[in-house]
Design a protein around this motif. Structure first.
Motif, mmCIF file in Angstrom:
data_model
loop_
_atom_site.group_PDB
_atom_site.id
_atom_site.type_symbol
_atom_site.label_atom_id
_atom_site.label_comp_id
_atom_site.label_asym_id
_atom_site.label_seq_id
_atom_site.Cartn_x
_atom_site.Cartn_y
_atom_site.Cartn_z
ATOM 1 N N PRO A 25 0.814 -1.220 0.000
ATOM 2 C CA PRO A 25 0.000 0.000 0.000
ATOM 3 C C PRO A 25 0.847 1.270 0.000
ATOM 4 O O PRO A 25 0.340 2.355 -0.307
ATOM 5 C CB PRO A 25 -0.812 -0.116 1.286
ATOM 6 C CG PRO A 25 0.003 -1.007 2.170
ATOM 7 C CD PRO A 25 0.680 -1.976 1.240
ATOM 8 N N TYR A 26 2.144 1.139 0.294
ATOM 9 C CA TYR A 26 3.042 2.295 0.299
ATOM 10 C C TYR A 26 3.328 2.793 -1.116
ATOM 11 O O TYR A 26 3.873 3.873 -1.290
ATOM 12 C CB TYR A 26 4.332 1.971 1.062
ATOM 13 C CG TYR A 26 4.057 1.825 2.529
ATOM 14 C CD1 TYR A 26 4.081 2.921 3.372
ATOM 15 C CD2 TYR A 26 3.694 0.585 3.073
ATOM 16 C CE1 TYR A 26 3.777 2.800 4.718
ATOM 17 C CE2 TYR A 26 3.383 0.457 4.411
ATOM 18 C CZ TYR A 26 3.418 1.565 5.228
ATOM 19 O OH TYR A 26 3.097 1.446 6.555
ATOM 20 N N ARG A 27 2.915 2.036 -2.137
ATOM 21 C CA ARG A 27 3.000 2.519 -3.519
ATOM 22 C C ARG A 27 1.966 3.603 -3.762
ATOM 23 O O ARG A 27 2.132 4.436 -4.647
ATOM 24 C CB ARG A 27 2.730 1.389 -4.516
ATOM 25 C CG ARG A 27 3.829 0.354 -4.592
ATOM 26 C CD ARG A 27 3.442 -0.730 -5.559
ATOM 27 N NE ARG A 27 2.278 -1.432 -4.993
ATOM 28 C CZ ARG A 27 1.690 -2.472 -5.522
ATOM 29 N NH1 ARG A 27 2.104 -2.950 -6.677
ATOM 30 N NH2 ARG A 27 0.678 -3.056 -4.933
ATOM 31 N N PHE A 28 0.886 3.570 -2.988
ATOM 32 C CA PHE A 28 -0.253 4.460 -3.230
ATOM 33 C C PHE A 28 -0.401 5.561 -2.193
ATOM 34 O O PHE A 28 -0.919 6.629 -2.505
ATOM 35 C CB PHE A 28 -1.544 3.635 -3.251
ATOM 36 C CG PHE A 28 -1.456 2.411 -4.123
ATOM 37 C CD1 PHE A 28 -1.374 2.517 -5.496
ATOM 38 C CD2 PHE A 28 -1.432 1.145 -3.558
ATOM 39 C CE1 PHE A 28 -1.279 1.389 -6.298
ATOM 40 C CE2 PHE A 28 -1.344 0.013 -4.346
ATOM 41 C CZ PHE A 28 -1.261 0.134 -5.726
ATOM 42 N N LEU A 29 0.004 5.290 -0.973
ATOM 43 C CA LEU A 29 -0.178 6.227 0.140
ATOM 44 C C LEU A 29 1.100 6.337 0.960
ATOM 45 O O LEU A 29 1.801 5.340 1.147
ATOM 46 C CB LEU A 29 -1.287 5.742 1.080
ATOM 47 C CG LEU A 29 -2.707 5.672 0.550
ATOM 48 C CD1 LEU A 29 -3.588 4.919 1.539
ATOM 49 C CD2 LEU A 29 -3.250 7.073 0.319
ATOM 50 N N ALA A 30 1.345 7.529 1.484
ATOM 51 C CA ALA A 30 2.510 7.709 2.354
ATOM 52 C C ALA A 30 2.288 7.078 3.730
ATOM 53 O O ALA A 30 3.224 6.603 4.354
ATOM 54 C CB ALA A 30 2.810 9.204 2.508
ATOM 55 N N HIS A 31 1.039 7.075 4.202
ATOM 56 C CA HIS A 31 0.743 6.589 5.557
ATOM 57 C C HIS A 31 -0.476 5.662 5.556
ATOM 58 O O HIS A 31 -1.485 5.967 6.200
ATOM 59 C CB HIS A 31 0.486 7.774 6.490
ATOM 60 C CG HIS A 31 1.628 8.722 6.589
ATOM 61 N ND1 HIS A 31 2.773 8.429 7.283
ATOM 62 C CD2 HIS A 31 1.818 9.957 6.059
ATOM 63 C CE1 HIS A 31 3.619 9.450 7.191
ATOM 64 N NE2 HIS A 31 3.062 10.382 6.451
ATOM 65 N N PRO A 32 -0.398 4.531 4.878
ATOM 66 C CA PRO A 32 -1.580 3.669 4.837
ATOM 67 C C PRO A 32 -2.008 3.125 6.188
ATOM 68 O O PRO A 32 -3.197 2.930 6.440
ATOM 69 C CB PRO A 32 -1.178 2.533 3.883
ATOM 70 C CG PRO A 32 0.320 2.540 3.906
ATOM 71 C CD PRO A 32 0.725 3.967 4.134
ATOM 72 N N ASN A 33 -1.057 2.911 7.086
ATOM 73 C CA ASN A 33 -1.422 2.403 8.413
ATOM 74 C C ASN A 33 -2.314 3.394 9.148
ATOM 75 O O ASN A 33 -3.253 3.009 9.841
ATOM 76 C CB ASN A 33 -0.171 2.100 9.237
ATOM 77 C CG ASN A 33 -0.508 1.315 10.486
ATOM 78 O OD1 ASN A 33 -1.016 0.203 10.418
ATOM 79 N ND2 ASN A 33 -0.253 1.907 11.638
#
Length: 169
Positions: free
Chosen positions: A108-116
């Motif tokens: 998910p880090y491909r799409f968002l800086a802070h997915p968590n």
């Protein structure tokens, strides 16, 4: 046990397991020369999450469950697993930077800086909503938003420091 208590027990167990995994990963990262940042706000973040969970135990134990909200919460658990798996041994609940290690850009880090943080924000809202606790969801969502503002700022500063140290070395 009520259905609500089963859900809360599962969430509590998951959170405790995550704390164990995070502590192990933190110890290993620090042993590899990693640096911790944001220590000052960490106890407040832990207190916020603990208060959220304790509050749910107090208020939701005997309440009916909205299956749609609970289903969305379960979907978020899959996203949480994706986040943890993507970070691997670098996943922790603390802000840890490892010198000479690139940022994770997979999952998910491909799409968002802070997915968590997106997952956590959703969880903090959805689980109380699953029990019909709208005010509780709003209160803890607001508190979490304040915490995330502090947290993301501390993370950005830690990454900036880490990158400048790498460039200066």
């Amino acid at each position: 046990m009520t259905a609500a208590e089963i859900v809360l027990a599962l969430v509590t167990g998951q959170r405790l397991g995550e704390l164990i995994l995070a502590a192990r990963n933190t110890r290993r990262l620090l042993a590899r020369g990693a640096m911790e940042s944001g220590r000052a706000h960490y106890p407040y973040m832990v207190a916020l999450h603990a208060a959220w969970l304790v509050g749910l135990w107090v208020l939701a134990r005997h309440r009916p469950i909205d299956p749609v909200c609970l289903g969305l919460f379960v979907v978020l658990q899959a996203a949480r697993i994706w986040v943890v798996a993507s970070l691997g041994d670098r996943w922790t609940t603390r802000i840890i930077t490892l010198p000479d290690s690139p940022l994770i850009r997979r999952g998910p880090y491909r799409f968002l800086a802070h997915p968590n943080y997106v997952v956590v924000a959703g969880e903090i809202a959805l689980l109380p909503l699953a029990f019909g606790l709208t005010g509780f969801a709003l209160l803890f969502s607001a508190l979490n938003a304040v915490m995330l503002r502090v947290r993301i700022g501390a993370e950005a500063l830690a990454l900036k420091r880490s990158q400048s140290q790498e460039q200066g070395a």
